[in-house]
Structure formats: structure tokens, C-alpha cells
Write an enzyme that holds these catalytic residues in place. Structure first.
Site, PDB file in Angstrom:
ATOM      1  N   LYS A 111       0.840  -1.200   0.000  1.00 47.22           N
ATOM      2  CA  LYS A 111       0.000   0.000   0.000  1.00 47.22           C
ATOM      3  C   LYS A 111       0.876   1.253   0.000  1.00 47.22           C
ATOM      4  O   LYS A 111       0.670   2.172  -0.758  1.00 47.22           O
ATOM      5  CB  LYS A 111      -0.910  -0.046   1.225  1.00 47.22           C
ATOM      6  N   GLU A 122      10.861  -4.490   3.923  1.00 44.90           N
ATOM      7  CA  GLU A 122      10.950  -5.893   3.501  1.00 44.90           C
ATOM      8  C   GLU A 122      10.527  -6.050   2.043  1.00 44.90           C
ATOM      9  O   GLU A 122      11.182  -6.736   1.250  1.00 44.90           O
ATOM     10  CB  GLU A 122      10.028  -6.776   4.366  1.00 44.90           C
ATOM     11  N   GLY A 180      -4.357  -1.930   5.580  1.00 47.03           N
ATOM     12  CA  GLY A 180      -3.588  -3.076   5.077  1.00 47.03           C
ATOM     13  C   GLY A 180      -4.196  -4.406   5.479  1.00 47.03           C
ATOM     14  O   GLY A 180      -4.369  -5.306   4.650  1.00 47.03           O
ATOM     15  N   ARG A 181      -4.561  -4.560   6.760  1.00 51.44           N
ATOM     16  CA  ARG A 181      -5.048  -5.862   7.223  1.00 51.44           C
ATOM     17  C   ARG A 181      -6.497  -6.133   6.815  1.00 51.44           C
ATOM     18  O   ARG A 181      -7.042  -7.187   7.133  1.00 51.44           O
ATOM     19  CB  ARG A 181      -4.862  -5.982   8.743  1.00 51.44           C
ATOM     20  N   GLU A 211      -3.239  -6.463  15.669  1.00 57.17           N
ATOM     21  CA  GLU A 211      -2.753  -5.149  15.203  1.00 57.17           C
ATOM     22  C   GLU A 211      -3.863  -4.109  15.400  1.00 57.17           C
ATOM     23  O   GLU A 211      -3.587  -2.932  15.627  1.00 57.17           O
ATOM     24  CB  GLU A 211      -2.334  -5.221  13.724  1.00 57.17           C
ATOM     25  N   HIS A 238      -3.849 -33.096  19.368  1.00 54.34           N
ATOM     26  CA  HIS A 238      -2.653 -33.877  19.717  1.00 54.34           C
ATOM     27  C   HIS A 238      -1.478 -32.965  20.028  1.00 54.34           C
ATOM     28  O   HIS A 238      -0.333 -33.389  20.011  1.00 54.34           O
ATOM     29  CB  HIS A 238      -2.314 -34.835  18.568  1.00 54.34           C
ATOM     30  N   LYS A 240      10.301  -0.241  13.640  1.00 54.11           N
ATOM     31  CA  LYS A 240      10.886   0.063  12.322  1.00 54.11           C
ATOM     32  C   LYS A 240      11.968   1.124  12.469  1.00 54.11           C
ATOM     33  O   LYS A 240      13.032   1.041  11.856  1.00 54.11           O
ATOM     34  CB  LYS A 240       9.806   0.585  11.365  1.00 54.11           C
TER      35      LYS A 240
HETATM   36  O1  LIG Z   1       1.267  -2.704   2.347  1.00 56.93           O
HETATM   37  P1  LIG Z   1       2.413  -2.064   3.045  1.00 56.93           P
HETATM   38  O2  LIG Z   1       2.347  -0.568   3.005  1.00 56.93           O
HETATM   39  O3  LIG Z   1       3.725  -2.572   2.494  1.00 56.93           O
HETATM   40  O4  LIG Z   1       2.335  -2.443   4.570  1.00 56.93           O
HETATM   41  C1  LIG Z   1       2.448  -3.765   5.007  1.00 56.93           C
HETATM   42  C2  LIG Z   1       2.017  -3.939   6.434  1.00 56.93           C
HETATM   43  O5  LIG Z   1       2.774  -3.115   7.306  1.00 56.93           O
HETATM   44  C3  LIG Z   1       1.968  -2.591   8.343  1.00 56.93           C
HETATM   45  O6  LIG Z   1       1.718  -1.262   8.074  1.00 56.93           O
HETATM   46  C4  LIG Z   1       2.589  -2.631   9.678  1.00 56.93           C
HETATM   47  O7  LIG Z   1       3.321  -3.765   9.913  1.00 56.93           O
HETATM   48  C5  LIG Z   1       0.689  -3.406   8.227  1.00 56.93           C
HETATM   49  O8  LIG Z   1      -0.389  -2.789   8.801  1.00 56.93           O
HETATM   50  C6  LIG Z   1       0.592  -3.580   6.757  1.00 56.93           C
HETATM   51  O9  LIG Z   1      -0.321  -4.559   6.431  1.00 56.93           O
END
Ligand SMILES: O=P(O)(O)OC[C@H]1O[C@](O)(CO)[C@@H](O)[C@@H]1O
Length: 522
Positions: free
Chosen positions: A200, A206, A260-261, A346, A377, A489
């Protein structure tokens, strides 16, 4: 108008619930089924293909009526209306929260409708083989590069809908762990692989680093122009994606009013469209939209997400339980819990209320679990005889997908037996020794769904989304921001610079400093 911001502990309902809790807290409640012949019929909600039995809970009619009073007193109805009408209820970020608008298929915003059309067209070209890789071969593998909400939803859904999948292989690169990236790349042929970079913000470390590693790997085989037929992006930051080298035509937009979530319903679901076809993606949206209608319009006492949220509040805030388990009796749902962990934790892991004050009551349930019957189990011993109370959702399906009724009958016999054993324990039974004593009285909700389909999966996910929203409203917190992940971060920037410069002197904390030295030594 801002969201109502009422401290729940100051309401009349809360006080009444506290008094009521004193009556129930030590009570063995197994007898309720024999004493109340109508109990199982009263504490259940039947809606479409869902049957939700919540009768095996430590509740009475009075508990439910007080919890419903609490929902009224904190202004839940008003909050629901504000969310659906697009008011900026994500107040700390000044944004509306409209993931429900992404699936309101009869009333789509023009930008959503055109993005869905673009997803349909693109996924159909990939699936039919019309879209070719740089050497003229059709695409065989699709890789979603993204993390958090840009990963967990698509991965959970593509796994859950394995039965409805087509010929494409779908992979997920999320972790910054380079070993994992390498292991995935080993399986891929650059000529026949499509990469979807999903972010987003298009700034997530990452994702950007991994996408760059993948692009470099790709460019070892071919030339820069071919990026256009192998890389697409999903982002609200169009310029960021263009700067990465993806052409504007290959960017699928999303919007700041989609968290995002909560974004699998948006173009973040592109890998889902590729995996199961657009018609199935639309069926997921439709199912979720049906749950939205139920949540928005149904009376509170017959409203599945609201009742589940209220039960959770009852245990969290009165019994002071800290966690809840979710156990789905379907291997297809093996990624449901990690998905729910982000959605729920979150959203509701907050200790400041909507007035900006520190909270002195519990919020944010810890959610954990795995699929049944495997879980029986593993950790079920603790549910049955441990010292902690862990309310558990049991999710099951009446019909198997592959027609193996022999296995399915055993699976569902276990699904049923566990809630009964957790509730009944060895109540009123002779036991040989104290080790074989089961206290019982353990609360469970049984969510029985006719069949795992794209539609029912959409309903199930939306059910948990609305449940967490209701809890956030009652706890008087903002569920739709996530400032808590930002600090880590920022600190990681400092630790990375120490590692890269081989110098830990800037690190203040001596434990971290020593760890960096050790890391650099070895
Ligand atoms: O889609 P982006 O901006 O890469 O963010 C990834 C994720 O990082 C966060 O902002 C925080 O970890 C999440 O809420 C989100 O889903």
C-alpha cells in the site's frame, strides 16, 4: 461527528456485569443443559449457511442482556453507521474505513468498479495464456511480494480455496529472510513467472528490498524492457511503484481508506484472482458483503459478529482471560490463525483510549490456534486440564469438498466431541484418581458452516472483521491505526546502520550493543 468515546467501565451495564460476574464466576454450569431444555435453541444464531451455537458458554440470559445493554450504552449502533457511511472513524490518521465498500457489489464506487474490471481482465489473460512471458511462453507461476496485510490475506485465501484452484502455482515472498527468498526463487523460471509487488505504501522495507532482489535475479536472464511483462504492482503510492520501474498501466490502485489488514478485498487480492479465477474472487466479495448486511441490519441479539464480540468481552474483561483460541476443523484453513492474529492484534492491541487517556482495563485479545484435529494432539491438553481459561471458537463444515465422508465423519465427530468434553469434563462422574479429573466448564463457540466455498469464506472473514470492530468500540480504542509497529521500524534503522558500518557505538542499550558485537564477531 467523531466516534462516541465512552469509558466502558463507567457505564451502568459494566457495573451490573461486574455484580453479575460475582454470581457466576465460581459456578460449575454443566447443569444448565438439563435444567434449561431450551438453552441450546436460545443461545444459537442461524443465518444463511451459518449455524452458530454459543450455548456452551458461562452465561445466562441475564449475561446476554447486560452485554447487549453495554453495546447500546457505548453507542455501538452509531459507530456501525459511521463506519459504513464513510465517516473518518480512523481518527488518528484522519481516514475513513471502507473495506466494506470494496465488496458492496451493487453499489460500487467508480474507482473500485474499474479496478475490479482491470483485475478481471488481467487475471483472465494470465490464466488463458494470452499474457506471455518475455520468451513467448505462458505464465505458470505467480509470486506475491508483500508483507503483513499485503501477504497474510492473499495467502490464507489461496490456501483456503485450494480446492477451487487452477493450474497456476502461487508463491509468497514476505519475510526479509534472504534464505527464504532464495528457496522460493530456486523453484522459479524467470521466463514463466509473474511477480506482483504488493505494498500500500510502497515504502515497506521488507517488500522493497525483496522486490529489488527479485528484479536483480530476473535481470540476470533478460533485459530491462521485459520487466513490463513480468512485474506488476498493487499500491496506493503510484509514483513509488513507477519509480521502482513498473509502468503505470501495470499498477493496480488501492486507497487510503483501505487498511492493510483489511485489504484482501481490494487489488491486494490480485494473486487470489489468479489462483481461483475472478468469478471466485467475486464470490468471496459477495459472501463478505452478505455478512456486512447481516452485521449492519440485524438486531444485536441475533447478530453473529456482535454476539461473538460480546462473549469475548465477557471473558476478557470480567473473567480476565488473556487469550482466545480459534480451531478450524479443515486443513484448508491452516493459515486462518496467522491472518486473524494480524487483523485482531494489530487492530486492538492498544492501551490508549479514544480520548487519549491511558486505559486501565484489558483490551486486545491474544489470538492463537491451529487446525483440528491436529491441535488435539498438541495443545488441547492445556485447554482441558491447564490452569488457564481459554475460550475457543470451533469452526467446522458440514460437507467435505472431496467427497471423503469416512474421514469427514471422524473429523466432525472430533469437532463435536471436543466442545462437549471441554464443557462437561468429568462433572458428576467417578474418576479413578485426581489426574483423570476434568473440571469442564470450558467455554466454546461452535461455528458450523455448510461447506467451504468462496462465498462462505468471505462471510467468515468478514465475521471476524466485524467482531474485532465491535470490541474496539466497546474498549473505546481506535482499531484502525497501528502506530505500535512504527517504533520497531525506526529502531531497526539504527541497528542496521551499526551492522553495516560494523560499529555498535551509537547503540545506547548495552545488551543490544553486546549482541551486535557478537553478531559481527562470528
Ligand atoms: O502494504 P504495506 O504498506 O507494504 O504495509 C504492510 C504492512 O505493514 C503494516 O503497516 C505494519 O506492519 C501493516 O499494517 C501492513 O499490512
Amino acid at each position: 461527528m467523531p466516534l462516541p468515546a465512552i469509558n466502558p467501565t463507567k457505564t451502568n451495564a459494566w457495573k451490573a456485569l461486574e455484580a453479575h460476574f460475582q454470581e457466576l464466576k465460581d459456578k460449575q454450569m454443566q447443569d444448565v443443559f438439563s435444567n434449561e431444555p431450551t438453552r441450546a435453541g436460545r443461545f444459537k444464531i442461524e443465518w444463511k449457511d451459518f449455524y452458530v451455537d454459543y450455548s456452551k458458554n458461562r452465561i445466562t440470559d441475564k449475561t446476554i442482556s447486560l452485554l447487549l445493554n453495554l453495546a447500546e450504552e457505548v453507542g455501538l449502533k452509531e459507530a456501525i453507521n459511521q463506519q459504513f457511511s464513510g465517516k473518518p472513524i480512523n481518527q488518528t490518521e484522519g481516514r475513513a474505513v471502507l473495506h466494506t465498500a470494496l465488496r458492496d457489489l451493487n453499489n460500487l464506487k467508480p474507482e473500485v468498479a474499474s479496478t475490479l474490471q482491470k483485475m478481471k481482465g488481467f487475471s483472465e489473460e494470465i490464466l488463458s495464456g494470452k499474457h506471455k512471458g518475455f520468451s513467448g511462453k505462458p505464465i505458470t507461476d505467480v509470486v506475491n511480494i508483500g508483507i503483513g496485510g499485503s501477504h497474510l490475506g492473499p495467502e490464507m485465501v489461496t490456501d483456503a480455496l485450494q480446492y477451487y484452484r487452477n493450474h497456476l502455482n502461487i508463491h509468497f515472498i514476505a519475510n526479509i529472510d534472504g534464505d527464504d527468498v532464495k528457496e522460493i526463487l530456486k523453484k522459479l523460471n524467470p521466463e514463466t513467472t509473474l511477480f506482483i509487488v504488493v505494498s500500500k505504501s510502497f515504502t515497506t522495507q521488507e517488500t522493497i528490498v525483496n522486490a529489488t532482489v527479485v528484479r536483480d535475479w530476473f535481470l540476470k536472464t533478460t533485459v530491462e524492457e521485459n520487466i513490463q511483462s513480468h512485474f506488476v504492482a498493487v499500491s496506493a503510492n503510484i509514483q513509488g511503484a513507477i519509480d521502482f520501474g513498473i509502468s503505470e498501466d501495470n499498477i493496480f490502485p488501492m486507497w487510503d481508506w483501505v487498511g492493510g489488514r483489511f485489504s484482501l478485498w481490494s487489488s491486494v487480492g490480485l494473486s487470489i484472482c489468479c489462483a481461483v479465477g475472478y468469478h471466485n474472487f467475486e464470490a468471496i466479495l459477495k459472501g463478505a458483503s452478505e455478512m456486512d448486511g447481516h452485521f449492519k441490519n440485524e438486531e444485536f441479539d441475533k447478530n453473529i459478529p456482535i454476539v461473538l464480540a460480546l462473549l469475548s468481552i465477557w471473558y476478557n474483561n470480567f473473567f480476565k482471560v488473556e487469550s482466545e483460541a480459534v480451531v478450524a476443523y479443515s486443513q484448508y484453513l491452516n493459515k486462518l490463525v496467522p491472518y486473524l492474529q494480524q487483523a485482531i492484534m494489530e487492530s486492538n492491541g492498544k492501551n490508549i483510549d479514544r480520548n487519549g487517556d491511558k486505559i486501565d482495563y484489558q483490551t486486545g485479545t491474544i489470538v492463537w490456534g491451529n487446525v483440528g484435529s491436529n491441535s488435539q494432539h498438541a495443545y488441547f491438553q492445556l485447554l482441558h486440564q491447564g490452569t488457564k481459561l481459554i475460550p475457543t471458537d470451533f469452526i467446522g463444515f458440514s460437507k467435505p469438498l472431496q467427497g471423503n465422508f469416512k474421514n469427514h465423519n471422524i473429523l466432525m465427530a472430533n469437532y463435536l466431541a471436543q466442545t462437549e468434553a471441554l464443557w462437561e469434563g468429568t462433572y458428576n462422574k467417578e474418576v479413578e484418581n485426581p489426574f483423570k479429573f476434568f473440571e469442564g466448564n470450558k467455554p466454546t463457540n461452535s461455528i458450523l458452516i455448510k461447506k467451504l466455498t468462496p462465498n462462505s469464506l468471505g462471510k467468515l472473514i468478514a465475521m471476524y472483521e466485524h467482531k474485532l470492530f465491535v470490541q474496539g468500540i466497546i474498549w473505546n480504542i481506535f482499531s484502525y491505526d497501528q502506530w505500535g509497529v512504527e517504533l520497531g521500524k525506526t529502531v531497526a534503522k539504527g541497528t542496521l546502520s551499526s551492522i553495516e558500518n560494523k560499529n555498535a557505538s551509537e547503540i545506547k542499550n548495552s545488551s543490544t550493543q553486546n549482541l551486535i558485537k557478537k553478531l559481527l564477531d562470528s
